[in-house]
Enzyme design. Structure first.
Site, PDB file in Angstrom:
ATOM      1  N   ASP A  33       0.851  -1.199   0.000  1.00 23.74           N
ATOM      2  CA  ASP A  33       0.000   0.000   0.000  1.00 23.74           C
ATOM      3  C   ASP A  33       0.886   1.248   0.000  1.00 23.74           C
ATOM      4  OD1 ASP A  33      -3.246   0.420   1.073  1.00 23.74           O
ATOM      5  OD2 ASP A  33      -1.899   2.145   0.959  1.00 23.74           O
ATOM      6  N   ILE A  60       1.928   0.950  -6.435  1.00 29.05           N
ATOM      7  CA  ILE A  60       1.806  -0.131  -7.436  1.00 29.05           C
ATOM      8  C   ILE A  60       2.305   0.317  -8.817  1.00 29.05           C
ATOM      9  CG2 ILE A  60      -0.018  -1.463  -6.284  1.00 29.05           C
ATOM     10  CD1 ILE A  60      -2.012  -0.171  -8.328  1.00 29.05           C
ATOM     11  N   THR A 125     -15.751  -2.579 -10.048  1.00 26.46           N
ATOM     12  CA  THR A 125     -16.933  -1.944  -9.478  1.00 26.46           C
ATOM     13  C   THR A 125     -18.117  -1.996 -10.441  1.00 26.46           C
ATOM     14  OG1 THR A 125     -17.824   0.230  -8.872  1.00 26.46           O
ATOM     15  CG2 THR A 125     -15.905   0.243 -10.291  1.00 26.46           C
ATOM     16  N   ASP A 126     -19.324  -1.944  -9.875  1.00 31.60           N
ATOM     17  CA  ASP A 126     -20.527  -1.896 -10.731  1.00 31.60           C
ATOM     18  C   ASP A 126     -20.607  -0.576 -11.509  1.00 31.60           C
ATOM     19  OD1 ASP A 126     -21.162  -0.180  -8.634  1.00 31.60           O
ATOM     20  OD2 ASP A 126     -23.074  -1.138  -8.135  1.00 31.60           O
ATOM     21  N   GLU A 127     -19.806   0.422 -11.096  1.00 33.32           N
ATOM     22  CA  GLU A 127     -19.871   1.722 -11.782  1.00 33.32           C
ATOM     23  C   GLU A 127     -19.395   1.644 -13.227  1.00 33.32           C
ATOM     24  OE1 GLU A 127     -18.762   5.257  -9.781  1.00 33.32           O
ATOM     25  OE2 GLU A 127     -19.431   4.533  -7.839  1.00 33.32           O
ATOM     26  N   TYR A 153     -13.461   8.445 -12.412  1.00 37.58           N
ATOM     27  CA  TYR A 153     -13.203   7.247 -11.590  1.00 37.58           C
ATOM     28  C   TYR A 153     -13.680   5.992 -12.306  1.00 37.58           C
ATOM     29  CZ  TYR A 153     -14.252   3.538  -8.248  1.00 37.58           C
ATOM     30  OH  TYR A 153     -14.363   2.313  -7.647  1.00 37.58           O
ATOM     31  N   LYS A 157     -11.575   2.729 -13.870  1.00 39.85           N
ATOM     32  CA  LYS A 157     -11.789   1.335 -13.454  1.00 39.85           C
ATOM     33  C   LYS A 157     -12.176   0.469 -14.662  1.00 39.85           C
ATOM     34  CE  LYS A 157     -11.779  -0.188  -9.764  1.00 39.85           C
ATOM     35  NZ  LYS A 157     -10.676  -0.777  -8.953  1.00 39.85           N
ATOM     36  N   LEU A 193     -20.531   8.342   1.598  1.00 32.77           N
ATOM     37  CA  LEU A 193     -21.843   8.714   2.157  1.00 32.77           C
ATOM     38  C   LEU A 193     -22.088   8.236   3.602  1.00 32.77           C
ATOM     39  CD1 LEU A 193     -24.738   9.979   1.482  1.00 32.77           C
ATOM     40  CD2 LEU A 193     -25.420   7.612   1.149  1.00 32.77           C
ATOM     41  N   ASP A 275     -25.936  19.206  -6.740  1.00 31.28           N
ATOM     42  CA  ASP A 275     -25.755  17.806  -7.139  1.00 31.28           C
ATOM     43  C   ASP A 275     -24.327  17.539  -7.621  1.00 31.28           C
ATOM     44  OD1 ASP A 275     -26.532  15.229  -7.497  1.00 31.28           O
ATOM     45  OD2 ASP A 275     -28.107  15.646  -8.945  1.00 31.28           O
TER      46      ASP A 275
END
Ligand code: NAD
Ligand code: DAU
Length: 339
Positions: A33, A60, A125-127, A153, A157, A193, A275
């Site tokens: 890390d 990394i 990720t699901d994003e 982001y 990914k 969040l 937003d």
């Protein structure tokens, strides 16, 4: 077996290390890390003296030292959690996301090919699937859903995922990918969040809800994600993608209200703010493949997991107080000061 786990001083990586060391008493973990703002060595304090654990501070993207480490440690399995992970930060400053999330992934995979490993696992990720409409609850992300990203982001990914698939096909890298929905639980950095709302609530500070709070996320207790990854590295098929999620969709505003009530505070703390740019509307995972192939299912119900999480933040104030008293103050002012 020898595992290299990258990003293990962060939220999900640290939870994975604790889970794994406990579950597999014959295996060793080397945690790599860089200790960015999101990495916290104090999280790993309880296992620093464990002979089956070793911590290495390393980026990394640092090819030379990553190769040296692989040469010295000869890992069997590499699991890549290391990433810049916060969407809002990627909107402010994308470059580091491209460096760590894309270049870093390629350096790790090059090392895997050069030194030979049994399995490389990419924590995605699901994003990468973009978002779903709020008024179509019948739609879900499957592994066949096209990649269609919204933020720097998620784009970084998705780029990493494409590279992993390319390394698998071109160089026969024995790789797998998991795409998980939103995690929550202990050691979650308070820019996200759920921990942000818990910490603000405890200080009677305004609770900044983006837009109208109607965006939907599909929440999974972090230990269930760790169990899924453990199953995939052992039984998952090489070259495959596995979606991970527990059919637990909730509107942001409902999550915030739940935290307010659990902590006995007033809803007057809730403040609707500008937003997020390009804000994804809804995420919802179809986990049929990992359930049918590997027998995975989420074990912690949200109503229990959120209580456990709030309890953890109440009992571990020193962990997050140290974070919010440092550089985080500048971050908070920049992101929320004039929002
Ligand atoms: P996090 O931000 O809490 O932790 C990231 C860790 O990576 C930190 O310890 C940081 O120091 C380390 N790191 C960053 N750049 C590095 C570099 N160049 N070299 C070495 N280490 C570096 O993130 P998280 O929430 O634990 O997410 C872990 C992984 O899971 C990420 O890949 C993320 O994309 C993915 N993911 C997260 C969620 C979620 O809800 N948090 C859901 C699905 C997938
Ligand atoms: O879906 C998986 C992803 O979940 C991971 O890949 C990311 O690494 C992780 O950060 C998370 O991304 P989100 O953007 O969904 O998480 P975040 O906690 O930042 O925001 C959750 C929702 O809450 C989102 O709709 C934005 C909203 N939000 C967030 C913050 C920080 C607010 O309304 N107010 C806030 O202050």
């Amino acid at each position: 077996m020898n595992l290299i786990v990258t990003g293990g001083a962060g939220f999900i990586g640290s939870n994975f290390i604790f889970y794994y060391l406990d579950k597999h008493p014959d295996d060793k973990i080397i945690c790599v890390d860089k200790l960015t703002y999101a990495g916290n060595l104090s999280t790993l304090e309880p296992i620093m003296d464990n002979p089956r654990f070793k911590f290495v501070k390393l980026d990394i993207c640092d090819r030379e030292n990553i190769y040296k480490l692989f040469n010295d440690e000869k890992p069997d399995i590499v699991i890549n959690f290391a990433a810049e992970s916060h969407v809002d930060r990627s909107i402010e400053d994308p470059e580091i996301f491209l460096r760590t999330n894309i270049i870093g992934t390629s350096v790790l995979m090059d090392a895997c090919i050069k030194f030979g490993i049994k399995r490389y696992h990419q924590v995605s990720t699901d994003e990468v699937y973009g978002d779903l409409p709020i008024d179509r609850p019948d739609l879900f992300f499957t592994e066949q859903t096209p990649i269609h990203t919204s933020s720097p982001y998620s784009s970084s990914k998705a780029s990493a995922d494409l590279l992993v698939m390319a390394y698998n096909r071109t160089y026969n890298l024995p790789a797998t990918i998991s795409r998980c929905s939103n995690n929550y639980g202990p050691y979650h950095f308070p820019e996200k969040l759920i921990p942000l709302m818990i910490v603000n609530c405890l200080h009677d500070k305004p609770l900044p809800v983006y837009g109208e709070g109607k965006n939907i996320r599909d929440w999974l207790y972090v230990e269930d994600h760790c169990k899924a990854i453990d199953l995939i590295i052992r039984k998952g098929r090489v070259g495959e993608v596995y979606n991970v999620g527990g059919h637990n969709e909730m509107k942001n505003i409902d999550i915030v209200k739940l935290i307010v009530h659990e902590l006995g505070k007033s809803e007057d703390l809730i403040t609707f703010v500008k937003d997020r740019k390009g804000h994804d509307l809804r995420y919802a995972i179809d986990p049929t493949k990992i359930h049918d192939e590997l027998g995975w299912y989420p074990e912690t119900k949200f109503k229990d997991g959120i209580k456990l999480t709030i309890k953890w933040y109440l009992e571990n104030k020193s962990w997050w107080e140290k974070i919010i008293s440092g550089e985080y103050k500048n971050y908070y002012q920049k992101m929320y000061g004039e929002r």
